[in-house]
Scaffold this motif. Structure first.
Motif, PDB file in Angstrom:
ATOM      1  N   GLY A  43       1.409  -1.136   0.018  1.00 22.10           N
ATOM      2  CA  GLY A  43       0.264  -0.047   0.210  1.00 22.10           C
ATOM      3  C   GLY A  43       1.164   1.622  -0.066  1.00 22.10           C
ATOM      4  O   GLY A  43       1.479   1.528   0.730  1.00 22.10           O
ATOM      5  N   SER A  44       0.280   2.216  -0.423  1.00 30.60           N
ATOM      6  CA  SER A  44       1.069   3.562  -0.357  1.00 30.60           C
ATOM      7  C   SER A  44       1.692   3.617   0.824  1.00 30.60           C
ATOM      8  O   SER A  44       2.436   4.888   1.311  1.00 30.60           O
ATOM      9  N   ASP A  45       0.239   3.603   1.955  1.00 32.95           N
ATOM     10  CA  ASP A  45       0.440   3.791   3.498  1.00 32.95           C
ATOM     11  C   ASP A  45       2.073   3.290   3.928  1.00 32.95           C
ATOM     12  O   ASP A  45       2.536   3.861   4.348  1.00 32.95           O
ATOM     13  N   TYR A  48      -4.864  14.327   2.941  1.00 34.20           N
ATOM     14  CA  TYR A  48      -4.913  13.294   3.215  1.00 34.20           C
ATOM     15  C   TYR A  48      -4.498  13.204   5.223  1.00 34.20           C
ATOM     16  O   TYR A  48      -2.958  13.744   5.615  1.00 34.20           O
ATOM     17  N   TYR A 105      -0.758  11.432   6.639  1.00 33.14           N
ATOM     18  CA  TYR A 105       0.759  11.952   6.487  1.00 33.14           C
ATOM     19  C   TYR A 105       0.611  12.549   8.018  1.00 33.14           C
ATOM     20  O   TYR A 105       2.011  12.741   8.557  1.00 33.14           O
ATOM     21  N   CYS A 146      -0.775  16.353  -2.067  1.00 36.81           N
ATOM     22  CA  CYS A 146      -1.998  15.598  -2.697  1.00 36.81           C
ATOM     23  C   CYS A 146      -2.345  15.668  -3.974  1.00 36.81           C
ATOM     24  O   CYS A 146      -3.167  16.706  -4.063  1.00 36.81           O
ATOM     25  N   ASN A 182      -6.927  14.693  -1.628  1.00 33.18           N
ATOM     26  CA  ASN A 182      -8.323  14.608  -0.743  1.00 33.18           C
ATOM     27  C   ASN A 182      -8.240  14.599   0.470  1.00 33.18           C
ATOM     28  O   ASN A 182      -7.647  15.276   1.168  1.00 33.18           O
ATOM     29  N   ASP A 187       1.574  12.288  -4.230  1.00 33.86           N
ATOM     30  CA  ASP A 187      -0.030  11.777  -3.858  1.00 33.86           C
ATOM     31  C   ASP A 187      -0.657  11.466  -5.036  1.00 33.86           C
ATOM     32  O   ASP A 187      -1.575  12.643  -5.112  1.00 33.86           O
ATOM     33  N   ALA A 230      -2.662   9.105  -5.870  1.00 36.53           N
ATOM     34  CA  ALA A 230      -3.808   8.166  -5.907  1.00 36.53           C
ATOM     35  C   ALA A 230      -4.871   8.221  -6.167  1.00 36.53           C
ATOM     36  O   ALA A 230      -5.638   6.927  -7.076  1.00 36.53           O
ATOM     37  N   TYR A 231      -5.256   9.238  -6.671  1.00 38.88           N
ATOM     38  CA  TYR A 231      -6.480   9.061  -7.647  1.00 38.88           C
ATOM     39  C   TYR A 231      -6.218  10.152  -9.224  1.00 38.88           C
ATOM     40  O   TYR A 231      -6.769  10.436  -9.540  1.00 38.88           O
ATOM     41  N   THR A 240      -1.032   4.122  -6.480  1.00 38.67           N
ATOM     42  CA  THR A 240      -1.426   2.892  -5.912  1.00 38.67           C
ATOM     43  C   THR A 240      -2.215   1.766  -6.380  1.00 38.67           C
ATOM     44  O   THR A 240      -2.858   2.816  -7.217  1.00 38.67           O
ATOM     45  N   SER A 268      -5.363   1.010  -5.311  1.00 38.82           N
ATOM     46  CA  SER A 268      -6.671   1.064  -3.943  1.00 38.82           C
ATOM     47  C   SER A 268      -7.461   0.911  -4.717  1.00 38.82           C
ATOM     48  O   SER A 268      -9.161   1.164  -4.509  1.00 38.82           O
ATOM     49  N   LYS A 269      -7.189   2.373  -6.202  1.00 42.69           N
ATOM     50  CA  LYS A 269      -8.715   3.209  -6.646  1.00 42.69           C
ATOM     51  C   LYS A 269      -9.147   2.647  -7.662  1.00 42.69           C
ATOM     52  O   LYS A 269     -10.089   1.934  -7.727  1.00 42.69           O
ATOM     53  N   ARG A 300      -3.975  -4.167  -1.345  1.00 44.84           N
ATOM     54  CA  ARG A 300      -2.647  -3.837  -0.380  1.00 44.84           C
ATOM     55  C   ARG A 300      -1.228  -3.517  -1.457  1.00 44.84           C
ATOM     56  O   ARG A 300      -0.312  -4.338  -1.526  1.00 44.84           O
TER      57      ARG A 300
HETATM   58  C1  LIG Z   1      -6.427   6.208  -1.201  1.00 45.57           C
HETATM   59  C2  LIG Z   1      -5.268   6.940  -1.008  1.00 45.57           C
HETATM   60  C3  LIG Z   1      -4.663   6.614  -0.856  1.00 45.57           C
HETATM   61  C4  LIG Z   1      -4.178   4.797  -1.129  1.00 45.57           C
HETATM   62  O1  LIG Z   1      -3.139   3.622   0.154  1.00 45.57           O
HETATM   63  P1  LIG Z   1      -2.850   2.772   0.330  1.00 45.57           P
HETATM   64  O2  LIG Z   1      -1.936   2.301   1.300  1.00 45.57           O
HETATM   65  O3  LIG Z   1      -1.974   2.336  -1.338  1.00 45.57           O
HETATM   66  O4  LIG Z   1      -4.366   2.249   0.169  1.00 45.57           O
HETATM   67  C5  LIG Z   1      -3.101   7.077  -0.739  1.00 45.57           C
HETATM   68  N1  LIG Z   1      -2.871   8.617  -0.790  1.00 45.57           N
HETATM   69  C6  LIG Z   1      -4.446   8.896  -0.336  1.00 45.57           C
HETATM   70  C7  LIG Z   1      -4.793  10.400  -1.221  1.00 45.57           C
HETATM   71  C8  LIG Z   1      -4.882   8.504  -0.848  1.00 45.57           C
HETATM   72  O5  LIG Z   1      -6.814   8.918  -0.790  1.00 45.57           O
END
Ligand SMILES: *Cc1c(COP(=O)(O)O)cnc(C)c1O
Length: 349
Positions: free
Chosen positions: A74-76, A101, A104, A145, A149, A174, A176-177, A201, A203-204, A212
């Motif tokens: 995951g990016s986390d 987000y 951070y 970001c 988000n 970041d 993600a979107y 990521t 994830s989206k 992950r």
């Molecule tokens: C959803 C999201 C992620 C995704 O994180 P993962 O760990 O890859 O699921 C990352 N950054 C932002 C801003 C998000 O909204």
């Protein structure tokens, strides 16, 4: 010392990383007795620590060298690794835009790093000067970001480019979107900026939040730092297989993103017809930030109808962040919001 070495945490700069069995032997063999694995089973072998097959596919799609890619759980995980690689606890700081987000801030606190919030303006925009003014000698990372988000807007590439050129630390964009955006990715300015790191990521838009898998794109030297600090087998075999499968299924990806973007405009138009909607922020992501007359009340109403949206009242008064769902899900949402409107009309106004 080069520019990058100067900003790495000293203990990480001198770190000799763990060398796993799969790091030390890379050729092809028939008998593997080097990693204390069980010889029986289907997932009995350790996965590729550097996810080479996945990176080759990603590199091809992103038009970068595979050595410029880091894959994380995951990016986390990548956000956390950036703190641990560059920020000295109790001494260094990072910058984030506000609102943005929440991870951070959490990751900063876990690593005992101060996070400096730079407020976005009323249109959720920012100037490079405002960010650069907040940087001091201990600032190691700037998080941007984009699309942001929970606000949905993109930060202009010119602003990101200026910050990269003026700041002697890592600029983390970041994205993600980004697959839902019409604006270009910051990968287009990667070559000119040694200190730019882009997070994306699965994830989206790629539909794999359950697996992950996140990844970073940056210079080989930055990627090498993250490789040094990561746990040896940070991305499971199952995750790698699913990510590879998703990458190869381009048709489904394009269809889904196209549908979600169409549903985003449909939902925007329908919501704008309702008297309780005060404002919908323009979104380049797969969600809408909507300001209602009474956000918390509508939020609770929807919860009672078994529809969960994200209450962002503490970020912006009466705001709710709504993910664009399937056509059926979006209709259910609209129906319940209309029911709420009717009920309100019959009572107060
Ligand atoms: C959803 C999201 C992620 C995704 O994180 P993962 O760990 O890859 O699921 C990352 N950054 C932002 C801003 C998000 O909204």
């Amino acid at each position: 010392m080069n520019r990058l070495d100067q900003i790495i945490r000293p203990n990480i700069r001198s770190l000799k990383p763990y060398s796993s069995a799969r790091d030390e032997f890379k050729g092809s063999a028939e008998v593997f007795l080097d990693a204390n694995e069980n010889p029986f089973g289907a997932l009995n072998r350790y996965p590729d620590p550097l996810q080479k097959e996945l990176k080759i596919l990603l590199a091809n799609e992103k038009q970068v060298d595979p050595n410029m890619i880091f894959v994380g759980n995951g990016s986390d995980e990548i956000i956390d690794l950036l703190f641990r690689s560059f920020c000295v606890p109790g001494v260094d700081n990072v910058i984030s835009l506000n609102p943005s987000y929440g991870m951070y801030q959490v990751s900063a606190e876990i690593n005992d790093i101060q996070l400096i919030n730079v407020d976005l303006d009323e249109r959720f925009d920012i100037t490079s000067q405002k960010i650069l003014q907040s940087i001091d000698n201990h600032t190691k990372l700037v998080f941007i970001c984009s699309p942001n988000n929970p606000t949905g807007n993109v930060i202009d590439l010119e602003i990101i480019d200026t910050i990269c050129k003026e700041f002697n630390g890592i600029v983390v964009v970041d994205e993600a979107y980004i697959d839902f955006a019409d604006s270009p990715s910051a990968t287009s300015i990667l070559d000119e900026n040694w200190n730019l790191l882009i997070c994306q990521t699965f994830s989206k838009a790629r539909g794999l939040a359950g697996a992950r898998v996140g990844y970073a794109i940056a210079s080989e030297k930055i990627i090498a730092v993250l490789n040094k600090v990561k746990p040896p087998y940070n991305v499971s075999q199952l995750n790698q297989i699913e990510a590879i499968r998703a990458l190869k299924n381009t048709a489904a990806f394009i269809d889904q993103v196209t549908l979600i973007k169409k549903q985003r405009s449909y939902l925007t138009n329908k919501l704008n017809e309702l008297p309780i909607v005060k404002f919908i922020y323009p979104s380049e992501a797969n969600f809408l930030l909507v300001v209602f007359l009474n956000g918390p009340e509508l939020y609770n109403w929807l919860i009672n109808k078994k529809i969960v949206v994200r209450n962002r009242n503490n970020v912006l008064a009466n705001a709710i962040r709504i993910t664009v769902g399937s056509p059926l899900e979006n209709e259910k949402l609209l129906t319940e919001i209309k029911n709420y409107c009717n009920e309100k009309e019959n009572t107060i106004y």
